[in-house]
Design an enzyme around this catalytic site. Structure first.
Site, PDB file in Angstrom:
ATOM      1  CE  LYS A  14      -2.333  -0.842   3.831  1.00 17.12           C
ATOM      2  NZ  LYS A  14      -1.759  -2.111   4.296  1.00 17.12           N
ATOM      3  NE  ARG A 158       6.347   0.071  10.161  1.00 20.23           N
ATOM      4  CZ  ARG A 158       5.129   0.051   9.608  1.00 20.23           C
ATOM      5  NH1 ARG A 158       4.940   0.544   8.409  1.00 20.23           N
ATOM      6  NH2 ARG A 158       4.101  -0.451  10.253  1.00 20.23           N
TER       7      ARG A 158
HETATM    8  P1  AMP Z   1       0.913   1.033   9.146  1.00 20.24           P
HETATM    9  O1  AMP Z   1       2.135   1.876   8.964  1.00 20.24           O
HETATM   10  O2  AMP Z   1      -0.223   1.434   8.247  1.00 20.24           O
HETATM   11  O3  AMP Z   1       1.211  -0.449   9.070  1.00 20.24           O
HETATM   12  O4  AMP Z   1       0.389   1.300  10.643  1.00 20.24           O
HETATM   13  C1  AMP Z   1       1.229   1.028  11.755  1.00 20.24           C
HETATM   14  C2  AMP Z   1       0.393   0.954  13.024  1.00 20.24           C
HETATM   15  O5  AMP Z   1      -0.291   2.193  13.260  1.00 20.24           O
HETATM   16  C3  AMP Z   1      -0.708  -0.103  13.056  1.00 20.24           C
HETATM   17  O6  AMP Z   1      -0.196  -1.392  13.382  1.00 20.24           O
HETATM   18  C4  AMP Z   1      -1.621   0.463  14.134  1.00 20.24           C
HETATM   19  O7  AMP Z   1      -1.055   0.259  15.425  1.00 20.24           O
HETATM   20  C5  AMP Z   1      -1.566   1.968  13.855  1.00 20.24           C
HETATM   21  N1  AMP Z   1      -2.612   2.385  12.893  1.00 20.24           N
HETATM   22  C6  AMP Z   1      -2.393   2.805  11.623  1.00 20.24           C
HETATM   23  N2  AMP Z   1      -3.546   3.123  11.015  1.00 20.24           N
HETATM   24  C7  AMP Z   1      -4.535   2.914  11.937  1.00 20.24           C
HETATM   25  C8  AMP Z   1      -5.964   3.045  11.906  1.00 20.24           C
HETATM   26  N3  AMP Z   1      -6.610   3.477  10.808  1.00 20.24           N
HETATM   27  N4  AMP Z   1      -6.650   2.723  13.027  1.00 20.24           N
HETATM   28  C9  AMP Z   1      -6.012   2.318  14.139  1.00 20.24           C
HETATM   29  N5  AMP Z   1      -4.676   2.152  14.229  1.00 20.24           N
HETATM   30  C10 AMP Z   1      -3.928   2.450  13.140  1.00 20.24           C
END
Ligand code: AMP
Length: 211
Positions: A14, A158
């Site tokens: 994504k 990360r």
């Molecule tokens: P990502 O970088 O999109 O993988 O997001 C990393 C982390 O941020 C996730 O594992 C969640 O802990 C938090 N997070 C990101 N987007 C959301 C969302 N829309 N709702 C809740 N938590 C989120």
């Protein structure tokens, strides 16, 4: 002006596709994860409240994240721009609030793109990938340089890209985020894309199907 939502498990690509859309097609890349990690890095009050959730791979509670995101959309006046939402919404509650906010400005989500990919590939990708500590660009595990090719920032792992948290994030996706597929399917705007193809091919599919 188009509004796209990118759906798919962590590691489906994504962020990478959203980045290409921003570079080549004039989209604002709305990276929820980057916004949250910046809050944590800057030790804001909100950052302190959400840190634990990110470290454990759990979703930040709906009300908390949604208020923050809607506020960000308003502040940055994203209504009249091409926007690709990456990482938000992640649950129906969030999707409804996003729809309400956009609808109140006479606009709506044009397409929700599901980047479909199997679990084995996700784990391989996430456990080896790196990100730039400065501009957040994502690099696959076989990238051979030590610095970012855009800003020369240091490449790091990360903190939530370790095997236990990866598995938790995949579970969270299956149990909580997949409800969104039905939400957008019912609206007639869900588009499915094969995420196992290479980056360029996935981008071509996105262009052909939604731009
Ligand atoms: P990502 O970088 O999109 O993988 O997001 C990393 C982390 O941020 C996730 O594992 C969640 O802990 C938090 N997070 C990101 N987007 C959301 C969302 N829309 N709702 C809740 N938590 C989120």
């Amino acid at each position: 002006m188009k509004k796209l939502v990118l759906l798919g498990p962590p590691g489906s690509g994504k962020g990478t596709q959203a980045e290409i859309l921003s570079l080549k097609e004039n989209f604002v890349h709305f990276s929820t994860g980057d916004l949250l990690r910046n809050e944590i890095a800057n030790r804001t009050e909100f950052g302190k409240q959400i840190k634990d959730f990110l470290e454990k791979g759990l979703l930040v509670p709906d009300e908390m994240i949604t208020d923050f995101i809607i506020e960000y959309i308003r502040k940055n006046d994203l209504y009249n721009k091409n926007v690709v939402f990456d990482g938000f919404p992640r649950r129906n509650f969030q999707a409804k609030r996003l729809d309400d906010e956009l609808n109140s400005h006479g606009i709506s989500i044009d397409k929700a793109l599901l980047i479909d990919i199997d679990e084995k590939t996700i784990i391989e990708r996430l456990s080896s990938r790196l990100i730039c500590s400065s501009c957040n660009k994502i690099f696959p595990g076989d990238y051979e340089e030590e610095l970012c090719d855009i800003c020369h920032g240091k490449l790091i792992k990360r903190t939530d890209d370790n095997i236990d948290v990866i598995k938790k994030r995949i579970d969270v996706y299956k149990n909580e985020t997949s409800e969104l597929l039905d939400y957008y399917l019912k609206k007639g705007i869900l588009v499915k894309i094969d995420g196992k193809k290479n980056t360029q091919q996935v981008f071509e599919d996105i262009k052909r199907m939604v731009l």
